[in-house]
Design a protein around this motif. Structure first.
Motif, PDB file in Angstrom:
ATOM      1  N   ARG A   2      -6.238 -11.911 -28.250  1.00 31.30           N
ATOM      2  CA  ARG A   2      -6.751 -12.807 -29.201  1.00 31.30           C
ATOM      3  C   ARG A   2      -5.839 -14.265 -29.158  1.00 31.30           C
ATOM      4  NH1 ARG A   2      -6.285  -8.447 -31.569  1.00 31.30           N
ATOM      5  NH2 ARG A   2      -4.734  -9.236 -33.645  1.00 31.30           N
ATOM      6  N   SER A   3      -6.414 -15.327 -29.269  1.00 30.63           N
ATOM      7  CA  SER A   3      -5.571 -16.561 -29.486  1.00 30.63           C
ATOM      8  C   SER A   3      -6.489 -17.475 -30.204  1.00 30.63           C
ATOM      9  CB  SER A   3      -5.372 -17.073 -27.914  1.00 30.63           C
ATOM     10  OG  SER A   3      -6.316 -17.484 -27.409  1.00 30.63           O
ATOM     11  N   LYS A   5      -6.498 -21.808 -30.731  1.00 29.03           N
ATOM     12  CA  LYS A   5      -6.245 -23.070 -30.202  1.00 29.03           C
ATOM     13  C   LYS A   5      -5.444 -23.992 -31.486  1.00 29.03           C
ATOM     14  CE  LYS A   5      -7.805 -27.718 -28.438  1.00 29.03           C
ATOM     15  NZ  LYS A   5      -6.626 -27.651 -27.300  1.00 29.03           N
ATOM     16  N   ASN A 186       0.665 -17.332 -30.405  1.00 29.67           N
ATOM     17  CA  ASN A 186      -0.434 -16.760 -29.448  1.00 29.67           C
ATOM     18  C   ASN A 186       0.458 -16.132 -28.382  1.00 29.67           C
ATOM     19  OD1 ASN A 186      -2.807 -18.223 -30.248  1.00 29.67           O
ATOM     20  ND2 ASN A 186      -2.066 -20.020 -29.209  1.00 29.67           N
ATOM     21  N   GLN A 187       1.517 -15.310 -28.610  1.00 25.40           N
ATOM     22  CA  GLN A 187       2.150 -14.266 -28.093  1.00 25.40           C
ATOM     23  C   GLN A 187       2.437 -12.972 -28.947  1.00 25.40           C
ATOM     24  OE1 GLN A 187       6.398 -15.336 -27.282  1.00 25.40           O
ATOM     25  NE2 GLN A 187       6.439 -16.653 -28.789  1.00 25.40           N
ATOM     26  N   ILE A 215      -2.612 -13.262 -35.850  1.00 29.19           N
ATOM     27  CA  ILE A 215      -4.364 -13.677 -35.656  1.00 29.19           C
ATOM     28  C   ILE A 215      -4.754 -12.322 -36.172  1.00 29.19           C
ATOM     29  CG2 ILE A 215      -5.916 -14.298 -34.291  1.00 29.19           C
ATOM     30  CD1 ILE A 215      -3.821 -15.819 -32.625  1.00 29.19           C
ATOM     31  N   PRO A 273      -1.004 -10.703 -31.927  1.00 33.17           N
ATOM     32  CA  PRO A 273      -0.475 -12.041 -31.717  1.00 33.17           C
ATOM     33  C   PRO A 273      -0.001 -12.991 -32.756  1.00 33.17           C
ATOM     34  CG  PRO A 273      -2.873 -12.156 -31.293  1.00 33.17           C
ATOM     35  CD  PRO A 273      -2.500 -10.754 -31.455  1.00 33.17           C
TER      36      PRO A 273
END
Length: 286
Positions: A2-3, A5, A186-187, A215, A273
């Protein structure tokens, strides 16, 4: 994985870190003091100006906090709710804090879970300028020498966030090699720590502090937090060689999501993440 923006461009270095020295210790927060000042005094008494701490049962009042919320303007990927100010004494269940500097003065970033005087279970982000220690309670701390957490503008998230920077030695007594870290968005939380330890020759480490957001969340017990915006506190964390001999992270956390949902458990490796940030200290167990 999952990420989300973010409003700004990602920087190449995904982990902000400094190698330093440090020491674990405990102290009691003094009743009647603002939580920020009580924490500052506890660190100062041991010769430190920055570090992290964890706590369990405590008492706060007056007390003010915010929860994660959706962004109303689009200037951030997520934001904060309006401020809550429950009456009476709030009893904490757990919490984690990063203590550092912002605009030249002491400041903290603190997440936790608690029960308010009316019995409501909640959690979120404690406000340092409106939260007072109601009764003395003990905390477990880790002080840093040669580094400190400083709040600086972060163009990627469009927030002012704590990150570690090198600092002049305070000559406080230390016992361990320590790595204050800030993980960028996002890691995977566990994977990033494992990769960092491999790169720096750290076979075993204990995690101190641990304040940030993921997330949503996926837990080893099968639980899932679907709402993407959370406020998370690490309650216990270790990195040790796994079956392959490579470092593996065991991360026990507690969180509140933007709908008010609460969750606790061990995060699944490879599926959690970072949303905005994650601040913590790795104490190398050489």
């Amino acid at each position: 994985m999952r990420s989300i923006k973010q409003p700004g461009a990602a920087v190449a270095e995904r982990i902000q870190w400094v190698e330093a020295r440090g020491r674990a210790f405990s102290f009691t927060l003094q009743a009647g003091l603002p939580l920020l000042e009580a924490a500052r005094r506890g660190f100062a008494a041991e010769g430190f100006t920055s570090g992290v701490l964890n706590f369990r049962h405590g008492a706060l009042g007056p007390f003010a906090y915010v929860m994660p919320a959706l962004s109303k303007t689009g200037e951030n990927a997520a934001f904060y709710s309006d401020t809550f100010r429950p009456g009476g004494v709030t009893r904490t269940k757990l919490g984690s804090m990063t203590l550092g500097m912002r605009a030249g003065a002491p400041f903290f970033h603190c997440h936790g879970l608690w029960t308010e005087a009316d019995g409501k279970a909640s959690g979120g982000h404690m406000l340092p300028d409106e939260t007072v220690v109601a009764e003395p309670f003990e905390v477990e701390a880790f002080g840093l020498d040669g580094a400190m957490f400083t709040a600086e503008p972060d163009p990627e998230t469009n927030f002012k966030l704590f990150g570690p920077v090198a600092a002049e030695s305070s000559r406080a007594r230390t016992t361990s090699r320590a790595y204050p870290l800030r993980l960028r968005p996002n890691q995977d939380f566990a994977g990033s720590l494992e990769e960092f330890c491999r790169a720096h020759g750290v076979a075993r480490a204990k995690i101190h502090g641990g304040v940030g957001s993921t997330i949503g969340a996926r837990f080893t017990h099968g639980g899932v937090t679907e709402p993407f915006a959370t406020e998370l506190a690490v309650t216990a964390g270790l990195i040790a060689p796994g079956h392959s001999g490579a470092p593996e992270a065991a991360l026990d956390v507690a969180l509140v999501d933007y709908t008010g949902g609460l969750a606790e458990g061990r995060l699944a490796r490879g599926d959690n993440p970072v949303l905005m940030t994650m601040e913590l200290v790795l104490e190398a167990q050489d």
